[in-house]
Design a protein around this motif. Structure first.
Motif, PDB file in Angstrom:
ATOM      1  N   SER A  86       1.719  17.619  -1.626  1.00  0.00           N
ATOM      2  CA  SER A  86       0.889  16.677  -1.349  1.00  0.00           C
ATOM      3  C   SER A  86       0.950  15.713  -2.780  1.00  0.00           C
ATOM      4  CB  SER A  86      -0.677  17.111  -1.002  1.00  0.00           C
ATOM      5  OG  SER A  86      -1.056  17.948  -2.228  1.00  0.00           O
ATOM      6  N   PRO A  87       0.428  14.567  -2.598  1.00  0.00           N
ATOM      7  CA  PRO A  87       0.384  13.640  -3.812  1.00  0.00           C
ATOM      8  C   PRO A  87      -0.817  13.891  -4.737  1.00  0.00           C
ATOM      9  CG  PRO A  87      -0.526  12.558  -1.818  1.00  0.00           C
ATOM     10  CD  PRO A  87       0.099  13.985  -1.417  1.00  0.00           C
ATOM     11  N   THR A  88      -0.750  15.068  -5.409  1.00  0.00           N
ATOM     12  CA  THR A  88      -1.656  15.572  -6.435  1.00  0.00           C
ATOM     13  C   THR A  88      -1.264  15.924  -7.679  1.00  0.00           C
ATOM     14  OG1 THR A  88      -1.540  17.868  -5.394  1.00  0.00           O
ATOM     15  CG2 THR A  88      -3.459  16.358  -4.308  1.00  0.00           C
ATOM     16  N   ASP A  89       0.147  15.396  -7.883  1.00  0.00           N
ATOM     17  CA  ASP A  89       0.832  15.931  -9.112  1.00  0.00           C
ATOM     18  C   ASP A  89       0.792  17.428  -9.306  1.00  0.00           C
ATOM     19  OD1 ASP A  89       1.439  13.343  -9.443  1.00  0.00           O
ATOM     20  OD2 ASP A  89      -0.524  12.837 -10.634  1.00  0.00           O
ATOM     21  N   GLY A  90       0.921  18.147  -7.992  1.00  0.00           N
ATOM     22  CA  GLY A  90       0.972  19.711  -8.214  1.00  0.00           C
ATOM     23  C   GLY A  90      -0.343  20.209  -8.497  1.00  0.00           C
TER      24      GLY A  90
END
Length: 267
Positions: free
Chosen positions: A4-8
């Motif tokens: 997901s676009p949470t930077d990991g």
């Protein structure tokens, strides 16, 4: 596999997406949104096999690595252990939960496919029993399952888990009126057999070779007389020992495998 676009950075239990998904533990929310949660690798694997079913997969970092092959090509939303546990009703969560769209079909559809073996559950209330019957129907080669009357929600987390992925393997319908399910099966040329301890036909004397719909009742009180009377025959499983009866899922397994054997035997 992508994340997901949470930077990991894994989502926490307080994240709004996790909170919204957690609301699906309530049947009213599942029904309104036509969404549910599939918990564990078998359920997620089954859900991913149905086109358009999976909206989102939540996974811990450990599960993402462990199930990399399963998740290959699937976008994954990373969550921490507490967030994942809040989405699972399992005592020991496997670290993998899919947010899924409802996949039930109208009754007319599941009987239109000309089934040779159909299962109708009337007022089956226990999630584990319902899930086990669906799993058994899948294993016995049944064509579809109908959850009728006041049966448990097919998308109850315990039901989904008890199917061990079989919920995604065969069509199923939700029908408020059990009598309508019986009549629909008969109109498609299926012989409806009511599993009834007081039935007039012994299971092993019944002709099970033709297209058949098995009608199973509630765990505690069985089938109402007026519903059983709609069946073409009432069939009893012989009890050779001192047991009073068989529980629902065991009785269903015996009946469905008797039908599967009869339908597959050379004539």
């Amino acid at each position: 596999m992508s994340t997901s676009p949470t930077d990991g950075i894994p989502l926490t239990v307080g994240n709004s997406r996790v909170k919204e998904a957690r609301k699906l533990s309530r049947r009213s929310v599942r029904t309104e949104r036509r969404l549910f949660l599939a918990d564990g690798p078998k359920a997620v694997e089954g859900a991913l096999s149905v086109e358009g079913c999976v909206v989102e997969v939540f996974a811990t970092q450990g599960a993402q690595a462990q199930y990399a092959d399963l998740l290959d090509g699937t976008p994954v939303t990373l969550v921490d252990d507490r967030a994942l546990a809040s989405l699972s009703d399992s005592v020991s969560p496997a670290g993998l939960v899919a947010l899924c769209r409802h996949i039930d079909s109208p009754l007319a559809h599941v009987v239109t496919v000309a089934p040779r073996l159909l299962v109708i559950c009337a007022d089956v209330r226990d999630p584990g029993n319902a899930g086990t019957v669906i799993r058994t129907a899948d294993a016995a080669g049944a064509d579809a399952v109908v959850l009728a009357g006041q049966s448990v929600d097919a998308y109850n987390p315990k039901t989904v888990r008890a199917t061990v992925g079989s919920l995604f393997h065969l069509p199923f319908a939700v029908e408020p009126d059990p009598a309508a399910a019986v009549r629909a099966a008969q109109q498609r040329g299926l012989t409806v057999l009511a599993a009834d301890g007081a039935g007039e036909v012994d299971l092993f004397d019944a002709d099970l070779s033709g297209p058949t719909a098995w009608l199973f009742g509630n765990e505690a009180w069985g089938l109402p007389d007026e519903l059983a009377a709609l069946a073409d025959q009432r069939v009893a499983i012989p009890i050779h020992g001192r047991a009073e009866s068989l529980n629902l899922s065991t009785a269903a397994a015996v009946c469905l495998y008797a039908s599967a054997r009869a339908q597959r035997s050379p004539r």
